[in-house]
Scaffold this motif. Structure first.
Motif, short mmCIF file in Angstrom:
data_model
loop_
_atom_site.label_atom_id
_atom_site.label_comp_id
_atom_site.label_asym_id
_atom_site.label_seq_id
_atom_site.Cartn_x
_atom_site.Cartn_y
_atom_site.Cartn_z
N GLN A 92 0.83 -1.21 0.00
CA GLN A 92 0.00 0.00 0.00
C GLN A 92 0.86 1.26 0.00
O GLN A 92 0.49 2.27 -0.60
CB GLN A 92 -0.93 0.00 1.22
CG GLN A 92 -1.97 -1.11 1.21
CD GLN A 92 -2.93 -0.97 0.05
OE1 GLN A 92 -3.27 0.12 -0.39
NE2 GLN A 92 -3.37 -2.12 -0.48
N LYS B 73 -0.71 4.87 -0.83
CA LYS B 73 -1.95 4.88 -0.05
C LYS B 73 -1.68 4.86 1.46
O LYS B 73 -2.45 5.42 2.23
CB LYS B 73 -2.83 3.70 -0.43
CG LYS B 73 -3.47 3.82 -1.80
CD LYS B 73 -4.47 2.68 -2.04
CE LYS B 73 -5.20 2.86 -3.35
NZ LYS B 73 -6.22 1.77 -3.55
N ILE C 67 -8.39 11.08 -2.81
CA ILE C 67 -7.80 9.76 -3.09
C ILE C 67 -7.85 8.94 -1.80
O ILE C 67 -7.46 9.44 -0.74
CB ILE C 67 -6.35 9.89 -3.58
CG1 ILE C 67 -6.31 10.72 -4.87
CG2 ILE C 67 -5.74 8.52 -3.83
CD1 ILE C 67 -4.91 10.98 -5.37
N SER D 8 -6.98 6.44 1.26
CA SER D 8 -5.77 6.02 1.95
C SER D 8 -5.97 4.64 2.53
O SER D 8 -7.09 4.13 2.61
CB SER D 8 -5.41 7.01 3.07
OG SER D 8 -5.01 8.25 2.54
N TYR D 9 -4.87 4.05 2.95
CA TYR D 9 -4.92 2.75 3.63
C TYR D 9 -4.53 2.95 5.09
O TYR D 9 -3.61 3.70 5.39
CB TYR D 9 -3.96 1.77 2.97
CG TYR D 9 -3.88 0.42 3.67
CD1 TYR D 9 -4.79 -0.58 3.38
CD2 TYR D 9 -2.90 0.19 4.63
CE1 TYR D 9 -4.72 -1.80 4.05
CE2 TYR D 9 -2.82 -1.02 5.29
CZ TYR D 9 -3.75 -2.01 5.00
OH TYR D 9 -3.68 -3.22 5.66
N HIS E 68 -8.81 9.23 3.67
CA HIS E 68 -8.34 9.79 2.41
C HIS E 68 -7.01 10.50 2.63
O HIS E 68 -6.54 10.62 3.76
CB HIS E 68 -9.37 10.79 1.85
CG HIS E 68 -10.68 10.16 1.50
ND1 HIS E 68 -11.68 9.93 2.42
CD2 HIS E 68 -11.16 9.69 0.32
CE1 HIS E 68 -12.71 9.35 1.83
NE2 HIS E 68 -12.41 9.20 0.56
N TRP E 69 -6.42 10.97 1.54
CA TRP E 69 -5.15 11.67 1.63
C TRP E 69 -5.30 12.91 2.51
O TRP E 69 -6.27 13.66 2.39
CB TRP E 69 -4.67 12.09 0.25
CG TRP E 69 -3.99 10.99 -0.50
CD1 TRP E 69 -4.29 9.66 -0.45
CD2 TRP E 69 -2.91 11.13 -1.43
NE1 TRP E 69 -3.46 8.96 -1.28
CE2 TRP E 69 -2.60 9.84 -1.90
CE3 TRP E 69 -2.18 12.21 -1.90
CZ2 TRP E 69 -1.58 9.61 -2.82
CZ3 TRP E 69 -1.18 11.99 -2.82
CH2 TRP E 69 -0.88 10.71 -3.28
#
Length: 414
Positions: A159, A164, A215, A217-218, A222-223
């Motif tokens: 990831q 991410k 976007i 995220s993991y 999100h970012w």
């Protein structure tokens, strides 16, 4: 911050035929002249120092960073200058050698920064994991958002390669990687019609707020720095480098602009003081607070963008491009750090956690030790930048380099 000094047309660097072709297009943008603007390096270096201080938890010296006295912080400075220098470095190449060659150079630099990010991630995770296991304190991993890496390193690494998964303090480079990856198209449009390019950037920013684009995220969320929003500041920096600063010069020279900027900065200062001194909360009427809050950093709130513009306007007003003081020894440490921003940023991330760890485990986190560790960290950053500059000077002796050295995140002299 960006200067309003006129950025000379491309005829300074490219053949007359190329100049004619560009100027014949609608509102063709000029490409910057070769003389280095030391203000860019100075404020980029200062931004790196401020980011380092802000990354140390509960750091008393962080009270001297701009984030405590207004809506924006060092991140805005860093991203704006990155966009400015990217246009400066690659603009002439796109006019002179075309979209394919210039685009390839930009993508190559994006790949180089991606590789640096991967190496930084590996070293950073090793640092956090070693400290957490050696001192039997899992709070370090939790605080740095590294628990998932310790529990599932295989999944987390994958990831992270996809940008991410990002531990604490490692959000800026992925943002810059994405912005630079899409920059060839933006630069192509900026050169041909700067106004349309900037309007499209504003439109994307507005649509991002309207439809909440981001976007993922993991493992969740999100970012932290939404690329769809922060691209506006990056593109605006590029727009300024390619002639926008010249267009804004009459506006920025106006006393009215100066006093509007001062008034807005005073307003932002008053609002931020209510965050730290609740007794002053009466200064912010309820209707104003409901309209204003939250001041979103993830999506580059308009209030943050305006605060940066006010700072930039006053900086340009009081620090002209050719100020002799910029070449003095007093500013040299910050300038040399700004000239090697990629290396110094990565070092700063590593040093911020190291300072936090040493203060907690060995020195008790006293105010005196916070000051000592912060000053020592900045000293290491300066020393490293000086060594890099010395090495590059030695390496270039006796030969004429085919291109400027990689002196900043953009990948060239700025």
């Amino acid at each position: 911050m960006a200067g309003t000094a006129a950025l000379d047309p491309v005829r300074q660097q490219v053949p007359a035929t190329a100049v004619t072709a560009v100027q014949a297009s609608a509102q063709a943008a000029p490409v910057a002249k070769a003389e280095r603007d030391l203000r860019l390096d100075l404020f980029r270096g200062l931004a790196l120092w401020l980011i380092f201080l802000d990354h140390i938890p509960n750091n008393v010296l962080a009270w001297f960073t701009i984030r405590n006295y207004g809506f924006s912080d060092a991140t805005e400075i860093f991203i704006f200058i990155s966009g400015y220098t990217a246009a400066f470095v690659y603009g002439a190449a796109m006019v002179q050698r075309g979209f394919i060659v210039a685009g390839a150079r930009i993508l190559k630099r994006s790949w180089q920064i991606y590789v640096a990010h991967v190496f930084l991630f590996a070293i950073y995770m090793a640092e956090i994991s070693y400290v957490a296991s050696s001192f039997e304190n899992p709070l370090y991993a939790e605080e740095m958002n590294a628990l998932d890496f310790i529990k599932q390193p295989d999944v987390t690494i994958a990831q992270a390669m996809l940008l991410k998964f990002k531990p604490v303090n490692m959000d800026v480079l992925p943002l810059y990687i994405v912005l630079l990856f899409f920059f060839p198209l933006a630069l192509w449009l900026l050169i041909r019609n700067a106004t349309v390019a900037l309007l499209l950037s504003v439109m994307l920013y507005a649509l991002t707020w309207e439809y909440e684009w981001n976007i993922p995220s993991y493992p969740t969320g999100h970012w932290y720095f939404n690329p769809f929003a922060w691209q506006l500041l990056f593109v605006f920096g590029a727009w300024c480098a390619l002639g926008g600063a010249e267009r804004l010069a009459p506006l920025l020279r106006s006393p009215i602009t100066k006093w509007i900027a001062i008034g807005y900065l005073a307003f932002a200062f008053g609002v931020t003081m209510t965050w730290y001194f609740p007794r002053l909360s009466f200064l912010v009427p309820r209707w104003l607070g409901e309209w204003m809050y939250p001041i979103d950093k993830t999506n580059l709130d308009v209030l943050r963008f305006a605060h940066f513009l006010a700072l930039a306007a006053l900086t340009v007003h009081y620090i002209p491009r050719g100020l002799p003081l910029l070449k003095s020894a007093w500013f040299r440490p910050a300038i040399v750090c700004g000239q090697h921003s990629l290396e110094i940023f990565c070092l700063g991330v590593f040093l911020a956690f190291a300072a936090h760890f040493f203060m907690i485990e060995f020195f008790g986190g006293t105010s005196l030790m916070q000051v000592i560790m912060s000053v020592a960290g900045i000293g290491i950053m300066i020393g490293t930048a000086m060594v890099i500059s010395w090495y590059k000077r030695i390496e270039s002796r006796g030969s004429t380099p085919k291109r400027p050295p990689d002196a900043d995140l953009a990948g060239g002299e700025a």
